[in-house]
Design a protein around this motif. Sequence first.
Motif, PDB file in Angstrom:
ATOM      1  N   SER A 191       0.857  -1.195   0.000  1.00  0.00           N
ATOM      2  CA  SER A 191       0.000   0.000   0.000  1.00  0.00           C
ATOM      3  C   SER A 191       0.890   1.241   0.000  1.00  0.00           C
ATOM      4  CB  SER A 191      -0.907   0.017   1.230  1.00  0.00           C
ATOM      5  OG  SER A 191      -1.766  -1.101   1.258  1.00  0.00           O
ATOM      6  N   ILE A 192       0.897   1.958  -1.125  1.00  0.00           N
ATOM      7  CA  ILE A 192       1.650   3.203  -1.222  1.00  0.00           C
ATOM      8  C   ILE A 192       0.713   4.351  -0.848  1.00  0.00           C
ATOM      9  CG2 ILE A 192       2.935   4.757  -2.730  1.00  0.00           C
ATOM     10  CD1 ILE A 192       3.735   2.408  -4.424  1.00  0.00           C
ATOM     11  N   ILE A 193       1.097   5.124   0.160  1.00  0.00           N
ATOM     12  CA  ILE A 193       0.266   6.222   0.651  1.00  0.00           C
ATOM     13  C   ILE A 193       0.859   7.542   0.177  1.00  0.00           C
ATOM     14  CG2 ILE A 193      -0.607   7.384   2.717  1.00  0.00           C
ATOM     15  CD1 ILE A 193      -0.513   4.629   4.111  1.00  0.00           C
ATOM     16  N   VAL A 194       0.056   8.299  -0.580  1.00  0.00           N
ATOM     17  CA  VAL A 194       0.523   9.551  -1.188  1.00  0.00           C
ATOM     18  C   VAL A 194      -0.362  10.706  -0.723  1.00  0.00           C
ATOM     19  CG1 VAL A 194       1.096  10.735  -3.340  1.00  0.00           C
ATOM     20  CG2 VAL A 194       1.242   8.230  -3.225  1.00  0.00           C
ATOM     21  N   PRO A 195       0.034  11.449   0.313  1.00  0.00           N
ATOM     22  CA  PRO A 195      -0.726  12.637   0.709  1.00  0.00           C
ATOM     23  C   PRO A 195      -0.592  13.723  -0.357  1.00  0.00           C
ATOM     24  CG  PRO A 195       0.720  11.869   2.476  1.00  0.00           C
ATOM     25  CD  PRO A 195       1.149  11.181   1.225  1.00  0.00           C
ATOM     26  N   VAL A 196      -1.680  14.394  -0.688  1.00  0.00           N
ATOM     27  CA  VAL A 196      -1.668  15.388  -1.764  1.00  0.00           C
ATOM     28  C   VAL A 196      -2.202  16.722  -1.254  1.00  0.00           C
ATOM     29  CG1 VAL A 196      -2.608  15.999  -4.020  1.00  0.00           C
ATOM     30  CG2 VAL A 196      -1.907  13.646  -3.568  1.00  0.00           C
ATOM     31  N   TYR A 197      -1.364  17.758  -1.410  1.00  0.00           N
ATOM     32  CA  TYR A 197      -1.777  19.112  -1.030  1.00  0.00           C
ATOM     33  C   TYR A 197      -0.998  20.122  -1.873  1.00  0.00           C
ATOM     34  CZ  TYR A 197      -2.689  23.295   1.748  1.00  0.00           C
ATOM     35  OH  TYR A 197      -3.069  24.553   2.153  1.00  0.00           O
ATOM     36  N   ASN A 198      -1.682  20.776  -2.802  1.00  0.00           N
ATOM     37  CA  ASN A 198      -1.095  21.851  -3.606  1.00  0.00           C
ATOM     38  C   ASN A 198       0.196  21.434  -4.319  1.00  0.00           C
ATOM     39  OD1 ASN A 198      -3.221  23.398  -2.723  1.00  0.00           O
ATOM     40  ND2 ASN A 198      -2.003  24.749  -1.416  1.00  0.00           N
ATOM     41  N   VAL A 199       0.097  20.362  -5.082  1.00  0.00           N
ATOM     42  CA  VAL A 199       1.274  19.877  -5.822  1.00  0.00           C
ATOM     43  C   VAL A 199       0.926  19.627  -7.291  1.00  0.00           C
ATOM     44  CG1 VAL A 199       2.571  18.869  -3.896  1.00  0.00           C
ATOM     45  CG2 VAL A 199       0.732  17.550  -4.979  1.00  0.00           C
ATOM     46  N   GLU A 200       0.110  20.486  -7.867  1.00  0.00           N
ATOM     47  CA  GLU A 200      -0.338  20.243  -9.236  1.00  0.00           C
ATOM     48  C   GLU A 200       0.812  20.196 -10.237  1.00  0.00           C
ATOM     49  OE1 GLU A 200      -3.109  23.310 -10.197  1.00  0.00           O
ATOM     50  OE2 GLU A 200      -1.601  24.918 -10.200  1.00  0.00           O
ATOM     51  N   PHE A 223       2.463  -4.658   3.385  1.00  0.00           N
ATOM     52  CA  PHE A 223       3.437  -3.599   3.633  1.00  0.00           C
ATOM     53  C   PHE A 223       2.827  -2.251   3.281  1.00  0.00           C
ATOM     54  CE2 PHE A 223       5.966  -7.314   2.217  1.00  0.00           C
ATOM     55  CZ  PHE A 223       6.650  -7.569   3.400  1.00  0.00           C
ATOM     56  N   VAL A 224       3.319  -1.190   3.958  1.00  0.00           N
ATOM     57  CA  VAL A 224       2.958   0.178   3.592  1.00  0.00           C
ATOM     58  C   VAL A 224       4.226   0.936   3.232  1.00  0.00           C
ATOM     59  CG1 VAL A 224       0.876   0.233   5.016  1.00  0.00           C
ATOM     60  CG2 VAL A 224       3.060   0.999   5.989  1.00  0.00           C
ATOM     61  N   TYR A 225       4.034   1.950   2.397  1.00  0.00           N
ATOM     62  CA  TYR A 225       5.165   2.743   1.908  1.00  0.00           C
ATOM     63  C   TYR A 225       4.668   4.172   1.728  1.00  0.00           C
ATOM     64  CZ  TYR A 225       9.024   4.165  -1.209  1.00  0.00           C
ATOM     65  OH  TYR A 225      10.099   4.803  -1.784  1.00  0.00           O
ATOM     66  N   PHE A 226       5.359   5.139   2.333  1.00  0.00           N
ATOM     67  CA  PHE A 226       4.968   6.537   2.232  1.00  0.00           C
ATOM     68  C   PHE A 226       5.765   7.222   1.125  1.00  0.00           C
ATOM     69  CE2 PHE A 226       4.223   5.425   6.741  1.00  0.00           C
ATOM     70  CZ  PHE A 226       2.855   5.686   6.802  1.00  0.00           C
ATOM     71  N   LEU A 227       5.033   7.892   0.250  1.00  0.00           N
ATOM     72  CA  LEU A 227       5.637   8.617  -0.869  1.00  0.00           C
ATOM     73  C   LEU A 227       5.076  10.027  -0.875  1.00  0.00           C
ATOM     74  CD1 LEU A 227       7.152   8.908  -3.607  1.00  0.00           C
ATOM     75  CD2 LEU A 227       5.169   7.810  -4.694  1.00  0.00           C
ATOM     76  N   ASP A 228       5.939  11.033  -0.763  1.00  0.00           N
ATOM     77  CA  ASP A 228       5.472  12.412  -0.852  1.00  0.00           C
ATOM     78  C   ASP A 228       5.118  12.734  -2.299  1.00  0.00           C
ATOM     79  OD1 ASP A 228       5.878  12.649   1.826  1.00  0.00           O
ATOM     80  OD2 ASP A 228       7.537  14.064   1.710  1.00  0.00           O
ATOM     81  N   SER A 229       4.088  13.545  -2.488  1.00  0.00           N
ATOM     82  CA  SER A 229       3.508  13.719  -3.821  1.00  0.00           C
ATOM     83  C   SER A 229       4.320  14.600  -4.754  1.00  0.00           C
ATOM     84  CB  SER A 229       2.092  14.290  -3.687  1.00  0.00           C
ATOM     85  OG  SER A 229       2.099  15.430  -2.843  1.00  0.00           O
ATOM     86  N   ASP A 230       5.412  15.183  -4.286  1.00  0.00           N
ATOM     87  CA  ASP A 230       6.311  15.904  -5.187  1.00  0.00           C
ATOM     88  C   ASP A 230       7.593  15.118  -5.459  1.00  0.00           C
ATOM     89  OD1 ASP A 230       7.177  16.181  -2.594  1.00  0.00           O
ATOM     90  OD2 ASP A 230       7.629  18.319  -2.726  1.00  0.00           O
ATOM     91  N   ASP A 231       7.649  13.884  -4.966  1.00  0.00           N
ATOM     92  CA  ASP A 231       8.817  13.038  -5.166  1.00  0.00           C
ATOM     93  C   ASP A 231       8.511  11.927  -6.172  1.00  0.00           C
ATOM     94  OD1 ASP A 231      10.164  14.614  -3.342  1.00  0.00           O
ATOM     95  OD2 ASP A 231       9.726  13.310  -1.650  1.00  0.00           O
ATOM     96  N   VAL A 232       9.521  11.110  -6.475  1.00  0.00           N
ATOM     97  CA  VAL A 232       9.405  10.143  -7.571  1.00  0.00           C
ATOM     98  C   VAL A 232      10.067   8.827  -7.173  1.00  0.00           C
ATOM     99  CG1 VAL A 232       9.919   9.713 -10.005  1.00  0.00           C
ATOM    100  CG2 VAL A 232       9.510  12.049  -9.233  1.00  0.00           C
ATOM    101  N   LEU A 233       9.490   7.714  -7.650  1.00  0.00           N
ATOM    102  CA  LEU A 233      10.095   6.393  -7.482  1.00  0.00           C
ATOM    103  C   LEU A 233      10.908   6.008  -8.711  1.00  0.00           C
ATOM    104  CD1 LEU A 233       7.090   4.313  -6.067  1.00  0.00           C
ATOM    105  CD2 LEU A 233       8.910   5.452  -4.784  1.00  0.00           C
TER     106      LEU A 233
END
Length: 340
Positions: free
Chosen positions: A18-27, A101-111
């Motif tokens: 489960s990849i969790i991507v919080p999104v706030y003002n990242v258009e 498993f869980v994995y945190f990914l910030d929404s302005d970053d990249v895998l």
Amino acid sequence: MKTLIYNIGRDMRKDKVSIIVPVYNVEKYIITCLESIAHQTYDNIECIIVDDCGKDHSIQLAENFISSYNGSIKFVVCYREKNGGLSAARNSGLKMASGRFVYFLDSDDVLYFNSIGILVEKIGIAQMCIGSYSTINEENVGLSFNDKVLLNKEYGNRKDVAKSYTQNSWPVMAWNKLILRTFIESNNLYFEEGLIHEDELWNFHVLSCIERVSTVSSFTYKYRQRQGSIMTTENPKNRKDLVIILQRISTSLYSTKDDVLYDYFQSVFYYVCLSVFTNRLLLSTNYLFYKEMTNLPIKMKPRNTVRSRILSKLINSPSRLNFIGVYTISAMTKIMNLNV
């Protein structure tokens, strides 16, 4: 504390992440982020996009991306009723997560294309697996974060795990860590809502109970350094929350005398102080922060560098002159592009 050992007899290719991507003002960044998930070679993934009620078109762009996506990865959107910050968004994602498993990914970053596959393969019997990361220095922001290459190594007890952190083997941030979900749930390792810099406090609680960590040298994350981030924006709450976190940790340690967590606190203490002054925001704001740091119940312990020995002396013997000395060391750190 509950220690959960992963069953290495399982076919890990079948385990959902489960990849969790919080999104706030990242258009500007959200599509690139989601595309990096869609292109993963490991495809047993659910991506939980958490709408934290931003003011731009980030979620609309994400919804358009999902509607046009045709692949095996499951994308879902978790709609929050109001903005709650990064901690609240991550907690909302955790409540929806169904993966092993869980994995945190910030929404302005990249895998990287094989990031999740590498981490699933390498986690073994550990409760957490951490990959190396590279940096995207947007608009020459000049933060003191450089690419970080970890060792291919397994740490088998809490003392060794904490020591690996204090020796700067892996970052404090929650992102780029593949974590056994039952480990989070059994130890109540959720993020404290309402705080900026919540990762420092979250990591303290993780190190109080974790027993096994794996690290890998392969790059699995691209961290974007950009203007407008928490550390580059002048905000009194930024400094206030850092003080709250350090006070809370140091007060807890002062009464419990936990050597493992004491070393962690010292590492965070040093990192936070130098990071704050390296960014050199309003002088008055940072002077107030300096005075708070000098009043903590635990003093800064010198590390094995000349810079650290000088910094600890300046923090532990407060004066206006010593505050200027801290600023000077921080300026040199920034000019020489040294890691904090």
